[in-house]
Design a protein around this motif. Structure first.
Motif, PDB file in Angstrom:
ATOM      1  N   ASP A   1      -2.179   1.520  -8.518  1.00  0.00           N
ATOM      2  CA  ASP A   1      -2.580   2.920  -8.583  1.00  0.00           C
ATOM      3  C   ASP A   1      -4.095   3.051  -8.489  1.00  0.00           C
ATOM      4  OD1 ASP A   1       0.014   3.821  -8.767  1.00  0.00           O
ATOM      5  OD2 ASP A   1       0.048   3.739 -10.969  1.00  0.00           O
ATOM      6  N   ARG A   2      -4.811   2.070  -9.053  1.00  0.00           N
ATOM      7  CA  ARG A   2      -6.273   2.092  -8.951  1.00  0.00           C
ATOM      8  C   ARG A   2      -6.724   1.815  -7.518  1.00  0.00           C
ATOM      9  NH1 ARG A   2      -9.313  -0.505 -14.202  1.00  0.00           N
ATOM     10  NH2 ARG A   2      -8.470   0.957 -15.762  1.00  0.00           N
ATOM     11  N   ILE A   3      -6.005   0.944  -6.833  1.00  0.00           N
ATOM     12  CA  ILE A   3      -6.349   0.675  -5.437  1.00  0.00           C
ATOM     13  C   ILE A   3      -6.169   1.945  -4.613  1.00  0.00           C
ATOM     14  CG2 ILE A   3      -5.769  -0.675  -3.394  1.00  0.00           C
ATOM     15  CD1 ILE A   3      -4.774  -2.888  -5.214  1.00  0.00           C
ATOM     16  N   ARG A   4      -5.041   2.636  -4.839  1.00  0.00           N
ATOM     17  CA  ARG A   4      -4.785   3.870  -4.109  1.00  0.00           C
ATOM     18  C   ARG A   4      -5.845   4.918  -4.434  1.00  0.00           C
ATOM     19  NH1 ARG A   4      -0.172   4.924  -6.015  1.00  0.00           N
ATOM     20  NH2 ARG A   4      -0.799   6.480  -7.556  1.00  0.00           N
ATOM     21  N   ALA A   5      -6.167   5.046  -5.716  1.00  0.00           N
ATOM     22  CA  ALA A   5      -7.160   6.051  -6.126  1.00  0.00           C
ATOM     23  C   ALA A   5      -8.540   5.734  -5.541  1.00  0.00           C
ATOM     24  CB  ALA A   5      -7.223   6.120  -7.647  1.00  0.00           C
ATOM     25  N   ALA A   6      -8.897   4.436  -5.537  1.00  0.00           N
ATOM     26  CA  ALA A   6     -10.207   4.052  -5.010  1.00  0.00           C
ATOM     27  C   ALA A   6     -10.302   4.335  -3.516  1.00  0.00           C
ATOM     28  CB  ALA A   6     -10.463   2.572  -5.291  1.00  0.00           C
ATOM     29  N   LEU A   7      -9.233   4.036  -2.796  1.00  0.00           N
ATOM     30  CA  LEU A   7      -9.253   4.299  -1.355  1.00  0.00           C
ATOM     31  C   LEU A   7      -9.286   5.804  -1.066  1.00  0.00           C
ATOM     32  CD1 LEU A   7      -6.666   1.617  -0.152  1.00  0.00           C
ATOM     33  CD2 LEU A   7      -9.130   1.633   0.287  1.00  0.00           C
ATOM     34  N   THR A   8      -8.597   6.584  -1.881  1.00  0.00           N
ATOM     35  CA  THR A   8      -8.585   8.041  -1.702  1.00  0.00           C
ATOM     36  C   THR A   8      -9.972   8.629  -1.947  1.00  0.00           C
ATOM     37  OG1 THR A   8      -6.270   8.141  -2.391  1.00  0.00           O
ATOM     38  CG2 THR A   8      -7.524  10.192  -2.463  1.00  0.00           C
ATOM     39  N   ALA A   9     -10.669   8.078  -2.969  1.00  0.00           N
ATOM     40  CA  ALA A   9     -11.986   8.603  -3.330  1.00  0.00           C
ATOM     41  C   ALA A   9     -13.109   8.006  -2.493  1.00  0.00           C
ATOM     42  CB  ALA A   9     -12.263   8.325  -4.816  1.00  0.00           C
ATOM     43  N   HIS A  10     -12.799   7.012  -1.699  1.00  0.00           N
ATOM     44  CA  HIS A  10     -13.849   6.330  -0.948  1.00  0.00           C
ATOM     45  C   HIS A  10     -14.558   7.302  -0.012  1.00  0.00           C
ATOM     46  CE1 HIS A  10     -15.527   3.444   2.059  1.00  0.00           C
ATOM     47  NE2 HIS A  10     -15.790   2.778   0.960  1.00  0.00           N
ATOM     48  N   ASP A  11     -15.909   7.251  -0.023  1.00  0.00           N
ATOM     49  CA  ASP A  11     -16.679   8.280   0.670  1.00  0.00           C
ATOM     50  C   ASP A  11     -17.746   7.690   1.583  1.00  0.00           C
ATOM     51  OD1 ASP A  11     -17.095  10.966   1.204  1.00  0.00           O
ATOM     52  OD2 ASP A  11     -18.731  11.119  -0.242  1.00  0.00           O
ATOM     53  N   ALA A  12     -17.672   6.366   1.834  1.00  0.00           N
ATOM     54  CA  ALA A  12     -18.659   5.742   2.714  1.00  0.00           C
ATOM     55  C   ALA A  12     -18.379   6.139   4.163  1.00  0.00           C
ATOM     56  CB  ALA A  12     -18.603   4.226   2.572  1.00  0.00           C
ATOM     57  N   PRO A  13     -19.412   6.110   5.006  1.00  0.00           N
ATOM     58  CA  PRO A  13     -19.190   6.441   6.427  1.00  0.00           C
ATOM     59  C   PRO A  13     -18.150   5.526   7.072  1.00  0.00           C
ATOM     60  CG  PRO A  13     -21.540   6.408   5.907  1.00  0.00           C
ATOM     61  CD  PRO A  13     -20.836   5.884   4.706  1.00  0.00           C
ATOM     62  N   ALA A  14     -18.073   4.248   6.594  1.00  0.00           N
ATOM     63  CA  ALA A  14     -17.108   3.311   7.165  1.00  0.00           C
ATOM     64  C   ALA A  14     -16.712   2.300   6.099  1.00  0.00           C
ATOM     65  CB  ALA A  14     -17.700   2.600   8.376  1.00  0.00           C
ATOM     66  N   LEU A  15     -15.431   1.982   6.051  1.00  0.00           N
ATOM     67  CA  LEU A  15     -14.934   0.904   5.205  1.00  0.00           C
ATOM     68  C   LEU A  15     -14.764  -0.311   6.112  1.00  0.00           C
ATOM     69  CD1 LEU A  15     -13.854  -0.246   2.575  1.00  0.00           C
ATOM     70  CD2 LEU A  15     -11.611   0.726   3.127  1.00  0.00           C
ATOM     71  N   ARG A  16     -15.695  -1.239   6.004  1.00  0.00           N
ATOM     72  CA  ARG A  16     -15.704  -2.343   6.963  1.00  0.00           C
ATOM     73  C   ARG A  16     -14.980  -3.590   6.467  1.00  0.00           C
ATOM     74  NH1 ARG A  16     -21.867  -2.765   5.861  1.00  0.00           N
ATOM     75  NH2 ARG A  16     -22.019  -4.467   4.338  1.00  0.00           N
ATOM     76  N   HIS A  17     -14.655  -3.662   5.162  1.00  0.00           N
ATOM     77  CA  HIS A  17     -13.923  -4.834   4.662  1.00  0.00           C
ATOM     78  C   HIS A  17     -13.117  -4.440   3.421  1.00  0.00           C
ATOM     79  CE1 HIS A  17     -13.978  -9.498   4.230  1.00  0.00           C
ATOM     80  NE2 HIS A  17     -12.834  -8.987   3.838  1.00  0.00           N
ATOM     81  N   LEU A  18     -11.800  -4.693   3.479  1.00  0.00           N
ATOM     82  CA  LEU A  18     -10.913  -4.439   2.344  1.00  0.00           C
ATOM     83  C   LEU A  18     -10.150  -5.714   2.034  1.00  0.00           C
ATOM     84  CD1 LEU A  18      -9.456  -2.636   0.285  1.00  0.00           C
ATOM     85  CD2 LEU A  18      -7.858  -1.992   2.114  1.00  0.00           C
ATOM     86  N   PHE A  19     -10.356  -6.242   0.835  1.00  0.00           N
ATOM     87  CA  PHE A  19      -9.660  -7.457   0.408  1.00  0.00           C
ATOM     88  C   PHE A  19      -8.807  -7.123  -0.814  1.00  0.00           C
ATOM     89  CE2 PHE A  19      -9.268 -11.145  -2.358  1.00  0.00           C
ATOM     90  CZ  PHE A  19      -8.748 -12.096  -1.489  1.00  0.00           C
ATOM     91  N   VAL A  20      -7.511  -7.455  -0.733  1.00  0.00           N
ATOM     92  CA  VAL A  20      -6.585  -7.203  -1.828  1.00  0.00           C
ATOM     93  C   VAL A  20      -5.796  -8.477  -2.090  1.00  0.00           C
ATOM     94  CG1 VAL A  20      -4.663  -5.818  -2.680  1.00  0.00           C
ATOM     95  CG2 VAL A  20      -6.383  -4.774  -1.183  1.00  0.00           C
ATOM     96  N   ALA A  21      -5.814  -8.934  -3.352  1.00  0.00           N
ATOM     97  CA  ALA A  21      -5.055 -10.123  -3.743  1.00  0.00           C
ATOM     98  C   ALA A  21      -4.062  -9.732  -4.828  1.00  0.00           C
ATOM     99  CB  ALA A  21      -5.993 -11.222  -4.253  1.00  0.00           C
ATOM    100  N   GLY A  22      -2.862 -10.287  -4.754  1.00  0.00           N
ATOM    101  CA  GLY A  22      -1.844  -9.967  -5.747  1.00  0.00           C
ATOM    102  C   GLY A  22      -0.918 -11.143  -5.991  1.00  0.00           C
ATOM    103  N   ILE A  23      -0.125 -11.026  -7.055  1.00  0.00           N
ATOM    104  CA  ILE A  23       0.867 -12.035  -7.400  1.00  0.00           C
ATOM    105  C   ILE A  23       2.241 -11.375  -7.405  1.00  0.00           C
ATOM    106  CG2 ILE A  23       1.673 -13.644  -9.177  1.00  0.00           C
ATOM    107  CD1 ILE A  23      -1.159 -13.996 -10.108  1.00  0.00           C
ATOM    108  N   GLU A  24       3.128 -11.900  -6.568  1.00  0.00           N
ATOM    109  CA  GLU A  24       4.494 -11.383  -6.446  1.00  0.00           C
ATOM    110  C   GLU A  24       4.498  -9.870  -6.218  1.00  0.00           C
ATOM    111  OE1 GLU A  24       7.140 -12.692  -9.464  1.00  0.00           O
ATOM    112  OE2 GLU A  24       6.694 -14.807  -9.175  1.00  0.00           O
ATOM    113  N   VAL A  25       3.645  -9.440  -5.308  1.00  0.00           N
ATOM    114  CA  VAL A  25       3.591  -8.019  -4.956  1.00  0.00           C
ATOM    115  C   VAL A  25       4.860  -7.647  -4.195  1.00  0.00           C
ATOM    116  CG1 VAL A  25       2.358  -6.282  -3.602  1.00  0.00           C
ATOM    117  CG2 VAL A  25       1.081  -8.020  -4.878  1.00  0.00           C
ATOM    118  N   THR A  26       5.482  -6.547  -4.584  1.00  0.00           N
ATOM    119  CA  THR A  26       6.680  -6.068  -3.890  1.00  0.00           C
ATOM    120  C   THR A  26       6.280  -5.117  -2.770  1.00  0.00           C
ATOM    121  OG1 THR A  26       6.947  -4.161  -5.340  1.00  0.00           O
ATOM    122  CG2 THR A  26       7.975  -6.235  -6.043  1.00  0.00           C
TER     123      THR A  26
END
Length: 491
Positions: free
Chosen positions: A77-102
C-alpha cells in the motif's frame, strides 16, 4: 518510549540541519535539486519519505526523487501511495524487492508504475515457494510499459500474463527470470518489432510456458535464452543481431522429438550454442561476420552414448569453416572402467586464430586431450587455457585411464604461429605443470605468457611456482604473473 522517540527525532533533525529548539535550518534552504541528490543517497524510498517530518520544507522533497527503491518488507500500500504521490518530471528507476509476493500484491502498484515510469523497472521476488505452489497462486497481468527503457522481472515462478495490446515504444532491454508464462498472448507476440520497435537486448532465463518461441526483430542486438528445458521450436529472424546465447535449452527428457530451430542472423558476431544440436533440424543461415563460437562441452572419455553427444557438438563447430575464435570446453566424467578416449573422434576444426580451452579435469590428467585439440588447431596465434576446478575434485588413482594415450608426452608438435598464451586458475598440480612445460616447447615463436594463479595458492608456493615456470621459459618470452584465477566460470 517517548524519550527514545524524541531523542531519535533530535538526532535526525541535527543530521538534516534542522535546528533543535527553533535554531537556524540551513539545510532546508538548499535548492530542491540538491535536497533530492541528498535523499538519493539513502537508496530507500520509505526512509526518504520519512524525512517529511523534519520540516514543512521537506514534505514534498521525497516525491521529486527520480529513483525509488523499495526494499524487502515494504508494505505494497505504501508503494502504491508513493507512486501515486510521485511528482518528479520523470521516474527513471523503480526497484521493488519482495518475499513470496502474490500476484494480488504486485497488482496493487504495477499498473501505476506502468503509467509513471520512463526508465528502468526492476522487480525481484524471492522466497521459499516451489514452482508448483507459486503457479497455484494465480497470475499477474503485466501492463504495457509504453515509456520504460528497461524491464527486469525475476518473479520466482509467479504466473504472468503478457499484455495483448500496446506498444513498448522505448523499451531497449527486457530480462525475464523464473516466470511461468500464461496465454493467450505469447512472448513471441510481444517482443517482435511490431510491439517492441526499439528492443536491443532480450534475456529469458528459467521461464516456463515457452514450448515455442519466434522473434522477428529489426533492432535486436543481443539475445540470451537459458534453462528453457521444454523449448521445442525456435525461430529467430533478427537482421541486426550480433550476439546469441542458447544455454541448456531443448533438454526436456519427456520430449523425444528432435529440436527444431531456424536462425537467420546475418550480422551475428558471437554464437554460444550449448543446447541440443542436430544439423537436420537446427538450421543456421549465412553468418559471414561470425567471429566467436562456443559449443557444448566435449567429454574426453565415455561410451557410445557420450560419443554421440560429442559428435553433435563437433558437427556444429565443423559447420563453420573460418572463424576468429573458438571456445572449447573439455569435461571429464567419472571413470568407471569401461570408457574409451573420445578425442580422436575430433578430426577437424574450423580455421581459427584464437583458441579458448576450458578444462574441467576433476583431478585427472588432461595432457592427452589438450594435445589433440592443439594438434587440430596448429595455426592459432593466441591461446587461453582456463583451468576450472570443482570443490569435490579428487586426485585420480594410479593406472587411471586418463594416463592414456601417453604419446602426447613424447610426440612432437609445432605451433609456429602461437605468440600469446594466457593460463588462468593454475594450482601447480603435477598434471598442470606437465602440460605447461610441453607447451613452451611446442610454441617455438612464443612471445608473451600471462599466468593467473588459483586463489588457493599461498605466497610461499606462489614464488616457488614462478621460478619453476620461468625455468620452462626462454629469454625472449615475456612472462607476467598474478593471482585471482580461481573465480572464472565457463557458463
Amino acid at each position: 518510549m517517548e524519550r527514545t522517540r524524541g531523542h531519535r527525532r533530535r538526532k535526525l533533525s541535527v543530521a538534516a540541519g534542522v535546528g533543535v529548539g527553533g535554531g537556524e535550518d540551513r539545510l532546508s534552504a538548499l535548492p530542491d535539486d540538491v535536497l533530492v541528490h541528498i535523499l538519493l543517497k539513502l537508496r530507500d524510498a520509505p526512509v526518504a519519505a520519512r524525512t517529511s517530518v523534519l520540516a514543512r520544507r521537506w514534505r514534498r522533497v521525497w516525491a521529486l526523487l527520480p529513483e525509488l527503491h523499495f526494499p524487502v518488507g515494504t508494505d505494497p500500500d505504501r508503494i502504491r501511495a508513493a507512486l501515486t504521490a510521485h511528482d518528479a518530471p520523470a521516474l527513471r528507476h523503480l526497484f521493488v524487492a519482495g518475499i513470496e509476493v502474490t500476484p494480488e500484491i504486485a497488482a496493487a502498484w504495477l499498473p501505476i508504475a506502468a503509467r509513471r515510469l520512463s526508465g528502468v523497472l526492476h522487480f525481484k521476488n524471492t522466497g521459499a515457494m516451489n514452482e508448483a505452489t507459486a503457479g497455484e497462486r494465480g497470475t499477474l497481468k503485466l501492463p504495457c510499459f509504453e515509456k520504460a527503457t528497461k524491464v527486469v522481472l525475476d518473479l520466482h515462478s509467479i504466473g504472468l500474463t503478457l499484455p495483448p495490446s500496446g506498444v513498448f515504444t522505448r523499451l531497449t532491454d527486457l530480462e525475464l527470470v523464473r516466470i511461468h508464462l500464461h496465454g493467450p498472448c505469447s512472448l513471441s507476440d510481444v517482443v517482435s518489432s511490431s510491439r517492441c520497435p526499439s528492443l536491443r537486448r532480450l534475456s529469458v532465463c528459467s521461464v516456463r510456458g515457452m514450448d515455442n518461441f519466434t522473434i522477428q526483430s529489426e533492432s535486436l542486438l543481443q539475445l540470451e535464452l537459458r534453462n528453457l528445458h521444454t523449448l521445442q521450436q525456435l525461430s529467430i529472424v533478427a537482421l541486426s543481431l550480433q550476439k546469441l546465447k542458447v544455454f541448456l535449452c531443448f533438454t526436456d527428457p519427456s520430449n523425444q522429438s528432435q529440436p527444431v530451430a531456424n536462425i537467420s542472423a546475418p550480422q551475428l558476431v558471437t554464437l554460444d550454442w550449448r543446447g541440443a544440436y542436430d544439423p537436420r533440424s537446427v538450421l543456421f543461415g549465412e553468418m559471414p561476420n561470425l567471429q566467436q563460437l562456443t559449443t557444448n562441452p566435449l567429454c574426453v572419455y565415455g561410451g557410445d552414448t557420450v560419443s554421440a553427444r560429442n559428435h553433435h557438438s563437433l558437427m556444429l563447430s565443423q559447420h563453420f569453416h573460418h572463424i576468429s575464435k573458438l571456445i572449447l570446453i573439455l569435461f571429464y566424467l567419472p571413470v568407471h572402467g569401461n570408457e574409451r578416449f573420445l578425442m580422436e573422434e575430433m578430426t577437424k576444426l574450423p580455421n581459427i586464430t584464437v583458441l579458448g580451452l576450458f578444462v574441467l579435469a576433476c583431478g585427472h590428467s588432461f595432457g592427452a586431450s589438450s594435445f589433440h585439440v592443439l594438434k587440430m588447431s596448429s595455426g592459432i596465434r593466441q591461446l587461453t587455457l582456463q583451468l576450472v576446478t570443482r570443490r569435490d575434485s579428487k586426485v585420480c588413482q594410479p593406472g587411471c585411464i586418463c594416463a592414456e594415450p601417453s604419446n602426447w608426452e613424447t610426440e612432437d608438435l609445432v605451433l609456429p604461429c602461437l605468440k600469446e598464451v594466457a593460463i588462468n586458475g593454475l594450482r601447480g598440480t603435477e598434471h598442470e605443470l606437465a602440460l605447461v612445460k610441453r607447451l613452451f616447447k611446442w610454441a617455438t615463436m612464443l612471445e608473451r605468457v600471462t599466468v593467473s594463479f588459483h586463489d588457493s595458492i599461498s605466497e610461499s608456493n606462489d614464488e616457488e611456482f614462478r621460478q619453476l615456470l620461468l625455468s620452462f621459459s626462454r629469454p625472449a618470452i615475456c612472462m607476467k604473473f598474478s593471482h585471482g584465477g580461481g573465480s572464472l566460470s565457463f557458463d
